[in-house]
Design a protein around this motif. Structure first.
Motif, PDB file in Angstrom:
ATOM      1  N   TYR A 121       0.825  -1.208   0.000  1.00 51.27           N
ATOM      2  CA  TYR A 121       0.000   0.000   0.000  1.00 51.27           C
ATOM      3  C   TYR A 121       0.863   1.263   0.000  1.00 51.27           C
ATOM      4  O   TYR A 121       0.438   2.317  -0.482  1.00 51.27           O
ATOM      5  CB  TYR A 121      -0.938   0.021   1.214  1.00 51.27           C
ATOM      6  CG  TYR A 121      -1.885   1.205   1.196  1.00 51.27           C
ATOM      7  CD1 TYR A 121      -2.968   1.240   0.316  1.00 51.27           C
ATOM      8  CD2 TYR A 121      -1.683   2.310   2.036  1.00 51.27           C
ATOM      9  CE1 TYR A 121      -3.823   2.328   0.269  1.00 51.27           C
ATOM     10  CE2 TYR A 121      -2.536   3.400   1.994  1.00 51.27           C
ATOM     11  CZ  TYR A 121      -3.604   3.411   1.117  1.00 51.27           C
ATOM     12  OH  TYR A 121      -4.447   4.489   1.070  1.00 51.27           O
ATOM     13  N   ARG A 175      -4.433   1.188  -5.886  1.00 49.14           N
ATOM     14  CA  ARG A 175      -4.613   2.041  -4.713  1.00 49.14           C
ATOM     15  C   ARG A 175      -5.446   3.266  -5.081  1.00 49.14           C
ATOM     16  O   ARG A 175      -6.317   3.691  -4.318  1.00 49.14           O
ATOM     17  CB  ARG A 175      -3.247   2.472  -4.163  1.00 49.14           C
ATOM     18  CG  ARG A 175      -3.338   3.129  -2.790  1.00 49.14           C
ATOM     19  CD  ARG A 175      -1.977   3.477  -2.233  1.00 49.14           C
ATOM     20  NE  ARG A 175      -1.419   4.671  -2.870  1.00 49.14           N
ATOM     21  CZ  ARG A 175      -0.328   5.299  -2.436  1.00 49.14           C
ATOM     22  NH1 ARG A 175       0.339   4.838  -1.397  1.00 49.14           N
ATOM     23  NH2 ARG A 175       0.126   6.375  -3.055  1.00 49.14           N
ATOM     24  N   ALA A 220      -6.349   1.979   3.283  1.00 48.83           N
ATOM     25  CA  ALA A 220      -5.162   1.219   3.692  1.00 48.83           C
ATOM     26  C   ALA A 220      -5.549  -0.132   4.275  1.00 48.83           C
ATOM     27  O   ALA A 220      -4.918  -1.158   3.971  1.00 48.83           O
ATOM     28  CB  ALA A 220      -4.355   2.029   4.709  1.00 48.83           C
ATOM     29  N   PHE A 251      -6.671  -2.465   1.499  1.00 45.80           N
ATOM     30  CA  PHE A 251      -5.566  -2.979   0.693  1.00 45.80           C
ATOM     31  C   PHE A 251      -4.901  -4.158   1.390  1.00 45.80           C
ATOM     32  O   PHE A 251      -4.535  -5.159   0.755  1.00 45.80           O
ATOM     33  CB  PHE A 251      -4.554  -1.866   0.432  1.00 45.80           C
ATOM     34  CG  PHE A 251      -3.913  -1.940  -0.921  1.00 45.80           C
ATOM     35  CD1 PHE A 251      -4.577  -1.464  -2.033  1.00 45.80           C
ATOM     36  CD2 PHE A 251      -2.644  -2.479  -1.077  1.00 45.80           C
ATOM     37  CE1 PHE A 251      -3.992  -1.528  -3.291  1.00 45.80           C
ATOM     38  CE2 PHE A 251      -2.049  -2.551  -2.321  1.00 45.80           C
ATOM     39  CZ  PHE A 251      -2.727  -2.075  -3.434  1.00 45.80           C
ATOM     40  N   ARG A 252      -4.768  -4.061   2.695  1.00 43.49           N
ATOM     41  CA  ARG A 252      -4.206  -5.173   3.457  1.00 43.49           C
ATOM     42  C   ARG A 252      -5.096  -6.408   3.332  1.00 43.49           C
ATOM     43  O   ARG A 252      -4.613  -7.544   3.167  1.00 43.49           O
ATOM     44  CB  ARG A 252      -4.050  -4.780   4.919  1.00 43.49           C
ATOM     45  CG  ARG A 252      -2.921  -3.807   5.195  1.00 43.49           C
ATOM     46  CD  ARG A 252      -3.106  -3.052   6.497  1.00 43.49           C
ATOM     47  NE  ARG A 252      -3.446  -3.937   7.613  1.00 43.49           N
ATOM     48  CZ  ARG A 252      -3.976  -3.509   8.759  1.00 43.49           C
ATOM     49  NH1 ARG A 252      -4.235  -2.207   8.923  1.00 43.49           N
ATOM     50  NH2 ARG A 252      -4.231  -4.358   9.728  1.00 43.49           N
TER      51      ARG A 252
END
Length: 297
Positions: free
Chosen positions: A37, A44, A68, A71-72
């Protein structure tokens, strides 16, 4: 040649991770997502654009934090394909908590469309749902461009007696299965272009939305049962949530049915916004004359 070698290495890595403790695999995926990220990327940008469109009232701080976290989750979901595709049935079963409002073991289920949604846990949810049914089940899939990955994915998703149905040839096969009371899993919450779709509000933004669920259910006289795969906190695995069949669905209005589907999805996203699949260009297809949202990405 190099691409095929990389694909082979990636699949070998997933098979290796499948034998390691799930907690290690999940944490590894989470860490990888944190690192990726930090790098500027098209995906993103897409995540951030989608969140700003759907939640314009959010502060910049919250939008960035959810982006964020999401994205993880996404990168972790790819890493966790290892357990979902190649882990033993016993190991996989222990990782999934099933919460169902219908009896999945009922051999007398009426014609049933199992309607999934693209949360990051959809892979685990779909595979565990097929496992819980203890019977043959149809499963719609979108063919992948890489044949080696496509073959691996189909084999993994079909390992608990699922019959994989390619989207381009799906309608007749789905109807044939439903007529003999074989449950069919499918998802209709992504932008597949204007064909068989209509522009229906999604968080207030016109979104190109498939109307096929309504039409298939009407033709086959099938009930529609929504389900969601949820990632549990603290690396505890997944929860499969199977809801009651929608009442008075389908109606005589496919547009109203598509809006109802989007409204249900909005309610579920509000509960865990970081887990919806925002990396997809949900608003890629625009009404005639409207500019695109992802040009900056």
């Amino acid at each position: 040649m190099l691409k095929q070698l990389m694909v082979g290495c990636a699949l070998s890595l997933l098979k290796l991770l499948a034998v390691l403790p799930y907690g290690f695999v999940a944490r590894f995926g989470d860490l990888l997502g944190r690192l990726l990220y930090k790098l500027p990327s098209k995906r993103r940008c897409i995540v951030y654009t989608n969140l700003k469109l759907c939640f314009p009232h959010w502060s910049e701080t919250r939008c960035q934090a959810v982006a964020a976290h999401h994205f993880r989750h996404v990168i972790r979901s790819y890493v966790e394909r290892s357990v979902q595709w190649f882990g033993s049935a016993k190991k996989f079963e222990k990782l999934v908590e099933i919460k169902s409002e219908i009896d999945l073991s009922d051999p007398n289920l009426p014609p049933t469309i199992l309607l999934g949604f693209h949360f990051v846990g959809i892979e685990a949810g779909s595979i565990s749902l097929n496992y819980a049914l203890k019977r043959s089940c149809g499963a719609l899939y979108q063919p992948m461009s890489n044949l080696k990955i496509d073959q691996a994915a189909k084999q993994a998703r079909a390992r608990f007696n699922a019959q994989m149905i390619s989207r381009p040839e799906s309608a007749r096969t789905i109807l044939r299965m439903l007529r003999v009371r074989t449950p069919v899993m499918l998802a209709s919450d992504m932008d597949h272009g204007a064909r068989n779709s209509a522009f229906v509000p999604f968080f207030g933004v016109p979104a190109c939305t498939l109307t096929t669920v309504s039409r298939l259910a009407k033709t086959a006289q099938a009930q529609v049962v929504p389900f969601i795969g949820e990632v549990l906190p603290n690396y505890k695995g997944y929860r499969l949530k199977v809801f009651r069949p929608w009442e008075n669905y389908p109606s005589d209005d496919p547009l109203a049915d598509a809006r109802r589907m989007n409204a249900f999805l909005e309610e579920q996203i509000e509960l865990m916004p970081e887990q919806y699949y925002w990396v997809h260009k949900r608003f890629k297809t625009r009404p005639p004359g409207e500019p695109g949202f992802y040009d900056a990405c």
